[in-house]
Design a protein around this motif. Structure first.
Motif, mmCIF file in Angstrom:
data_model
loop_
_atom_site.group_PDB
_atom_site.id
_atom_site.type_symbol
_atom_site.label_atom_id
_atom_site.label_comp_id
_atom_site.label_asym_id
_atom_site.label_seq_id
_atom_site.Cartn_x
_atom_site.Cartn_y
_atom_site.Cartn_z
ATOM 1 N N SER A 1 4.436 8.799 -0.980
ATOM 2 C CA SER A 1 4.507 8.713 -2.449
ATOM 3 C C SER A 1 3.154 9.170 -2.975
ATOM 4 O O SER A 1 2.783 10.322 -2.728
ATOM 5 C CB SER A 1 4.926 7.322 -2.939
ATOM 6 O OG SER A 1 4.011 6.304 -2.572
ATOM 7 N N ASP A 2 2.393 8.304 -3.641
ATOM 8 C CA ASP A 2 1.165 8.786 -4.273
ATOM 9 C C ASP A 2 -0.114 8.247 -3.640
ATOM 10 O O ASP A 2 -1.151 8.190 -4.288
ATOM 11 C CB ASP A 2 1.190 8.487 -5.783
ATOM 12 C CG ASP A 2 1.386 7.007 -6.082
ATOM 13 O OD1 ASP A 2 1.586 6.232 -5.123
ATOM 14 O OD2 ASP A 2 1.335 6.627 -7.253
ATOM 15 N N GLY A 3 -0.044 7.879 -2.370
ATOM 16 C CA GLY A 3 -1.262 7.504 -1.662
ATOM 17 C C GLY A 3 -1.931 8.739 -1.090
ATOM 18 O O GLY A 3 -1.310 9.797 -1.003
ATOM 19 N N CYS B 1 0.845 -1.199 0.000
ATOM 20 C CA CYS B 1 0.000 0.000 0.000
ATOM 21 C C CYS B 1 0.881 1.249 0.000
ATOM 22 O O CYS B 1 2.074 1.173 0.262
ATOM 23 C CB CYS B 1 -0.953 -0.009 1.187
ATOM 24 S SG CYS B 1 -0.141 -0.022 2.790
ATOM 25 N N HIS B 2 0.250 2.367 -0.327
ATOM 26 C CA HIS B 2 0.990 3.635 -0.501
ATOM 27 C C HIS B 2 0.453 4.736 0.409
ATOM 28 O O HIS B 2 -0.761 4.844 0.596
ATOM 29 C CB HIS B 2 0.903 4.073 -1.960
ATOM 30 C CG HIS B 2 1.538 3.088 -2.897
ATOM 31 N ND1 HIS B 2 2.854 3.183 -3.282
ATOM 32 C CD2 HIS B 2 1.048 1.961 -3.479
ATOM 33 C CE1 HIS B 2 3.145 2.153 -4.080
ATOM 34 N NE2 HIS B 2 2.065 1.401 -4.208
ATOM 35 N N SER B 3 1.356 5.533 0.935
ATOM 36 C CA SER B 3 0.976 6.667 1.800
ATOM 37 C C SER B 3 1.258 7.981 1.065
ATOM 38 O O SER B 3 1.707 7.972 -0.091
ATOM 39 C CB SER B 3 1.797 6.627 3.096
ATOM 40 O OG SER B 3 3.105 7.140 2.867
ATOM 41 N N PHE C 1 -3.222 -0.531 -2.276
ATOM 42 C CA PHE C 1 -4.134 0.566 -1.884
ATOM 43 C C PHE C 1 -3.447 1.930 -2.031
ATOM 44 O O PHE C 1 -2.310 2.109 -1.607
ATOM 45 C CB PHE C 1 -4.549 0.345 -0.421
ATOM 46 C CG PHE C 1 -5.356 1.452 0.186
ATOM 47 C CD1 PHE C 1 -6.695 1.608 -0.142
ATOM 48 C CD2 PHE C 1 -4.787 2.319 1.115
ATOM 49 C CE1 PHE C 1 -7.457 2.623 0.445
ATOM 50 C CE2 PHE C 1 -5.539 3.336 1.704
ATOM 51 C CZ PHE C 1 -6.875 3.484 1.367
ATOM 52 N N HIS C 2 -4.172 2.856 -2.686
ATOM 53 C CA HIS C 2 -3.664 4.229 -2.864
ATOM 54 C C HIS C 2 -4.635 5.279 -2.307
ATOM 55 O O HIS C 2 -4.368 6.466 -2.424
ATOM 56 C CB HIS C 2 -3.484 4.551 -4.349
ATOM 57 C CG HIS C 2 -2.233 4.021 -4.977
ATOM 58 N ND1 HIS C 2 -2.034 2.703 -5.250
ATOM 59 C CD2 HIS C 2 -1.106 4.659 -5.411
ATOM 60 C CE1 HIS C 2 -0.846 2.542 -5.834
ATOM 61 N NE2 HIS C 2 -0.257 3.714 -5.934
ATOM 62 N N GLY C 3 -5.789 4.830 -1.800
ATOM 63 C CA GLY C 3 -6.804 5.823 -1.407
ATOM 64 C C GLY C 3 -7.449 6.411 -2.648
ATOM 65 O O GLY C 3 -7.772 5.682 -3.588
ATOM 66 N N ASP D 1 5.780 2.383 -0.218
ATOM 67 C CA ASP D 1 5.755 3.586 -1.052
ATOM 68 C C ASP D 1 6.724 3.439 -2.217
ATOM 69 O O ASP D 1 7.732 2.736 -2.123
ATOM 70 C CB ASP D 1 6.132 4.813 -0.202
ATOM 71 C CG ASP D 1 4.926 5.380 0.516
ATOM 72 O OD1 ASP D 1 3.884 5.558 -0.147
ATOM 73 O OD2 ASP D 1 5.019 5.644 1.729
ATOM 74 N N HIS D 2 6.406 4.138 -3.305
ATOM 75 C CA HIS D 2 7.301 4.141 -4.462
ATOM 76 C C HIS D 2 8.620 4.823 -4.087
ATOM 77 O O HIS D 2 8.634 6.001 -3.696
ATOM 78 C CB HIS D 2 6.679 4.935 -5.620
ATOM 79 C CG HIS D 2 5.398 4.370 -6.139
ATOM 80 N ND1 HIS D 2 5.350 3.224 -6.897
ATOM 81 C CD2 HIS D 2 4.120 4.782 -6.011
ATOM 82 C CE1 HIS D 2 4.093 2.978 -7.233
ATOM 83 N NE2 HIS D 2 3.318 3.904 -6.693
ATOM 84 N N ASP D 3 9.686 4.072 -4.176
ATOM 85 C CA ASP D 3 11.054 4.610 -4.111
ATOM 86 C C ASP D 3 11.417 5.368 -2.825
ATOM 87 O O ASP D 3 12.369 6.164 -2.840
ATOM 88 C CB ASP D 3 11.331 5.525 -5.329
ATOM 89 C CG ASP D 3 11.016 4.829 -6.645
ATOM 90 O OD1 ASP D 3 11.203 3.609 -6.722
ATOM 91 O OD2 ASP D 3 10.555 5.514 -7.588
HETATM 92 ZN ZN ZN Z 1 1.417 4.372 -7.002
#
Ligand code: ZN
Ligand code: AMP
Ligand code: FE
Ligand code: FE
Length: 277
Positions: A15-17, A10-12, A247-249, A40-42
């Protein structure tokens, strides 16, 4: 009591969450998850605040990341798990990503300006919530919606930002091999992310010959029959079968947190690996 479930993807807002690391941890507990990895991405910057927040509410968290990489021109995402999120090798690769993204985002904005859809640095900054370390196409897409150039993030990708579209810029890429090596330097486990999305069978074959420790068998909204192919591969190779929702929201509203997950056995293997360092 609900069975043990851990969402490992999942992403916060780092990054892009669309949820902050603290809110993501709280949301995980609310939806009944017992374990979580924020990937998170990177960047691993979510962990500075996610770890204390998780401890407070008794959610078990294993450090993770999703690194962008490329093989034969195909974009490949690699998950890393169970390392020190502040390991110098991880931080160094994150920095290299931040720098390549800076130049790439600028090139994308230049293309959009030429297409009569200027997005300024200030417009882009407005889409970055909190302490985002990874700024990419989803943030640009949101800015385009706000400026009225497109109706939705989906439309922005479909017409302009998606691979091969009018404002697409591939940018610099790091290899799969060096990404795996970095994760291993940090004593982490390297996992092929969402193989379901890899169309090029030649590239997939090459990946399966590399030094991975696992493959993401349960992913997003994919159904059981589509996961079985990857479970067979994991078994054959003796790799971990991981899983998570991605999950990105708001960015991908169709996928709720916990949509895909792993059970306690897999989670404990990762946790033991993390604790043994
Ligand atoms: Zn993403
Ligand atoms: P970047 O890392 O800047 O290349 O952006 C890639 C990210 O954009 C992916 O990880 C997704 O979160 C998001 N993305 C890619 N395609 C789409 C799409 N069609 N709609 C919404 N988000 C997308
Ligand atoms: Fe991904
Ligand atoms: Fe992801």
């Amino acid at each position: 009591m609900m069975e043990f479930r851990a969402d490992l993807h999942c992403h916060s807002t780092c990054s892009d969450g669309s949820l902050s690391p603290e809110d993501l941890v709280k949301h995980a507990a609310e939806v009944g998850l017992k374990g979580l990895s924020i990937t998170d991405h990177d960047t691993t910057s979510a962990y500075a605040t996610a770890m204390p927040a998780a401890k407070k509410i008794g959610l078990e968290v294993i450090p993770g990341v999703e690194f962008s990489s490329s093989h034969q021109g195909e974009s490949i995402h690699i998950l890393g798990y169970a390392f020190d999120p502040a390991h110098p090798s991880i931080l160094a690769l994150s920095e290299r990503h931040a720098s390549r993204r800076g130049s790439r985002n600028q090139e994308i904005l230049n293309r959009l300006a030429k297409l009569g859809m200027p997005v300024s640095d200030e417009d882009l900054k407005l889409e970055v919530q909190g302490i985002a370390h990874t700024i990419g196409r989803p943030h640009i897409a949101k800015a385009m919606v706000k400026k009225g150039y497109v109706e939705s993030i989906q439309e922005a990708f479909k017409k302009y930002l998606g691979e091969g579209r009018l404002a697409y810029v591939p940018g610099t890429a790091f290899s799969v091999e060096e990404t795996i090596q970095t994760i291993h330097e940090a004593n982490g486990l390297a996992v092929i992310a969402h193989p379901h999305l890899i169309d090029n069978s030649d590239v997939l074959q090459k990946l399966l010959e590399m030094d991975f420790n696992g493959i993401e068998c349960y992913y997003g909204n994919f159904a059981e029959d589509q996961n079985s192919r990857w479970l067979k591969i994991a078994k054959k190779k003796g790799w971990l079968a991981t899983g998570g929702s991605d999950f990105h929201g708001d960015v991908k509203p169709a996928i709720p947190l916990g949509r895909s997950w792993v059970g306690e056995e897999t989670f404990r293997i990762l946790q033991e690996h993390y604790k043994s360092q």
